[in-house]
Design an enzyme around this catalytic site. Structure first.
Site, short mmCIF file in Angstrom:
data_model
loop_
_atom_site.label_atom_id
_atom_site.label_comp_id
_atom_site.label_asym_id
_atom_site.label_seq_id
_atom_site.Cartn_x
_atom_site.Cartn_y
_atom_site.Cartn_z
CG PHE A 158 -0.22 0.44 2.50
CD1 PHE A 158 -0.15 1.78 2.85
CD2 PHE A 158 0.42 -0.47 3.34
CE1 PHE A 158 0.52 2.20 4.00
CE2 PHE A 158 1.08 -0.07 4.47
CZ PHE A 158 1.13 1.27 4.80
CE LYS A 182 -3.00 -8.83 -4.19
NZ LYS A 182 -3.49 -7.59 -3.56
NE ARG A 186 -3.49 -1.40 4.85
CZ ARG A 186 -2.40 -1.37 5.59
NH1 ARG A 186 -1.41 -2.22 5.35
NH2 ARG A 186 -2.28 -0.52 6.57
CB SER A 235 4.89 -7.54 5.55
OG SER A 235 3.96 -8.53 5.16
CB CYS A 290 10.81 -0.62 2.18
SG CYS A 290 11.42 -0.04 0.60
CD GLU A 402 8.73 -2.88 7.91
OE1 GLU A 402 8.17 -3.97 7.77
OE2 GLU A 402 9.17 -2.22 6.95
#
Ligand code: NAD
Length: 502
Positions: A158, A182, A186, A235, A290, A402
């Site tokens: 997202f 895909k 969110r 993630s 990230c 994280e």
């Protein structure tokens, strides 16, 4: 209040884009909520396995002709797409702010980076060239050809709803493959808009599809025998599972995963420049990057204990002072420097980490639970201010997990080696930065640190479109990376021809 120019009016009902048609999904609908205003701006379907299978079938059917389309002609489609993206630059950026929450300047940066991927992929006639060598033995010549494989899937996160699928899709399509994207449920709006522009650019039916949804659609993509590879960004637990599942069915995988990044400040660093650069690194995108730094390690190499203490104080005080001046509000307001976090549950998670930090004994220097909001009438459900903890040790949860929010941890290290061993001990290896005026420390850092994207006096080490987006340890599963030449290699099979003529 500033004039906000929202590009989305009303509520958009998203469809899938399969085989060149916009089609309704039969899956359940989920609200798409603007986190700054908490208004519903759209509905996204949780597409079914059958709908994903239909997209893969259409992509597979489109592949033979697209593959035979000369690379230059494929590149022309991407040139047209690039022009259309440029024409819609501001609208695309504003959509990102509305669906994600980031500031409009951050969105503009994301749009620019995304378009750069398309620009680089237009160089495909050169990028995809093979190699040859005459007389590998007497009268025998050998040639390397790069051929596309078929259908690739992209599963996106997202936090960069516009850019991340563009790390892969333009390179996949330029090399003659077909893609099914895909998006994250969110923040799915940007990818629908890109598909509209891909259609307008003349990219043929079935070559670039979008199927909205979550685990069911992703799972069907991974299980499908015609999908040759999957590019995942998200993630670590999900990336690990995707790598395992795709490995079991022989699919290629790029899995770019979670992160916990360290910034190391050496005593010879320029403090003002360093702290200014660290602000956007720690708090940009509300910490939902990230490549965001989350742990700041102030190193006392060559200093006495009291000198180290004084240096630590100067760095931390400058950091806290700047962080406390960051303006928080609706990202479409140009005066705002930090937008909301994605949703109330993400905020809850971050608040939980703040509580844990206090319980574990770190000192809360700047408390993001109380802050001024630009535009007082906004609901506070997703807003949180910059937060800074001092006296953090590397074992604390704050320094390990994280958090994916605007929470900074200040850590001391007596020496460069101690700082490096903290980074080594952390399971992630996405990015790391060093701030120094010494070439020796900079070289030593980039040589030894086990992270994929390294900044030297740079807070966000984001590789350009023509370099691979790297990552190590639990931040990356795979071999080849997205972007540039490595993406071209990922999306093609190397075929070798050895010829002798009698
Ligand atoms: P996420 O893992 O929750 O979701 C990512 C995607 O995976 C979504 O499209 C989601 O629908 C799908 N998904 C979720 N569960 C799945 C399952 N069981 N099987 C298959 N697909 C599934 O990640 P997120 O919260 O959207 O994104 C944030 C994460 O992404 C952070 O950890 C961040 O560090 C990471 N990230 C990494 C990079 C990188 O380059 N390393 C870049 C951006 C974000």
């Amino acid at each position: 209040m500033a004039i906000l120019k929202e590009p989305i009016r009303g509520v958009l009902d998203l469809q899938n884009y399969i085989d060149g048609e916009w089609v309704d999904s039969t899956g359940e609908l989920q609200d798409i909520v603007n986190p700054a205003t908490m208004t519903t701006i759209g509905h996204v379907p949780m597409s079914t396995a059958d709908e994903m299978a239909a997209a893969v079938a259409a992509a597979q059917a489109a592949f033979p002709e697209w593959r035979r389309t000369p690379p230059l002609a494929r590149a022309r489609c991407l040139f047209r797409l690039k022009e259309l993206l440029e024409d819609s630059f501001e609208e695309l950026s504003r959509i990102q702010t509305m669906e994600h929450g980031k500031t409009i300047d951050e969105s503009r940066g994301e749009t620019r980076r995304g378009i750069e991927m398309v620009e680089v992929a237009t160089g495909i006639p050169n990028l995809m060239m093979g190699a040859n060598l005459e007389d590998v033995a007497a009268g025998i010549d050998e040639t390397l050809i790069r051929q596309p494989l078929g259908v690739f899937g992209i599963i996106a996160p997202f936090n960069f709803p516009f850019m991340v699928p563009l790390w892969f899709a333009p390179f996949a399509v330029a090399t003659g493959n077909c893609v099914v994207v895909k998006p994250s449920p969110r923040a799915p709006l940007s990818q629908s808009r890109i598909a509209e522009l891909a259609e307008e650019a003349g990219i043929p039916e079935g070559v670039w599809s979008v199927v909205h949804g979550d685990q069911e659609a992703a799972s069907a993509m991974m299980a499908h025998p015609d999908v040759k590879g999957v590019c995942f960004v998200g993630s670590t637990p999900v990336g690990r599972e995707i790598y395992r599942r795709c490995g079991a069915t022989g699919k290629r995988v790029i899995a770019q995963c979670g992160a916990k990044n360290f910034a190391v400040v050496m005593p010879d660093a320029d403090i003002d420049m360093t702290v200014a650069s660290l602000m956007t690194s720690f708090f940009g995108n509300t910490g939902q990057r990230c490549l965001a730094n989350a742990n700041l390690v102030v190193v006392g190499e060559g200093l006495s204990a009291s000198e180290h203490d004084a240096f630590y104080r100067r760095v931390v005080d400058a950091f806290v002072s700047m962080a406390s001046r960051i303006t928080v509000g609706y990202g479409l307001d140009e005066a705002v420097q930090m937008g909301p976090i994605k949703d109330p549950s993400s905020k809850e998670r971050v608040l939980g980490y703040i509580q844990k930090g206090i319980e574990e004994g770190a000192t809360l220097r700047l408390d993001g639970r109380t802050f001024d909001l630009v535009g007082n009438e906004l609901p506070r459900d997703c807003f949180i201010g910059p937060t800074v903890f001092e006296d953090v040790t590397p074992e604390m949860t704050l320094a390990q997990d994280e958090i994916f929010g605007p929470v900074a941890a200040m850590i001391r290290a007596r020496s460069f080696d101690e700082a490096l061993s903290m980074i080594d001990a952390n399971p992630y290896g996405n990015a790391a930065s060093i701030f120094t005026s010494s070439g020796r420390w900079a070289r030593e850092f980039r040589y030894r640190v086990a992270c994929g994207n390294i900044g030297v006096n740079v807070g966000i080490a984001a590789p350009m479109a023509f370099f691979p987006f790297s990552g190590m340890k639990d931040s990356f599963f795979g071999v080849l990376h997205g972007q540039g030449q490595e993406a071209v290699r990922f999306f093609t099979e190397s075929k070798v021809v050895i010829e002798r003529w009698f």
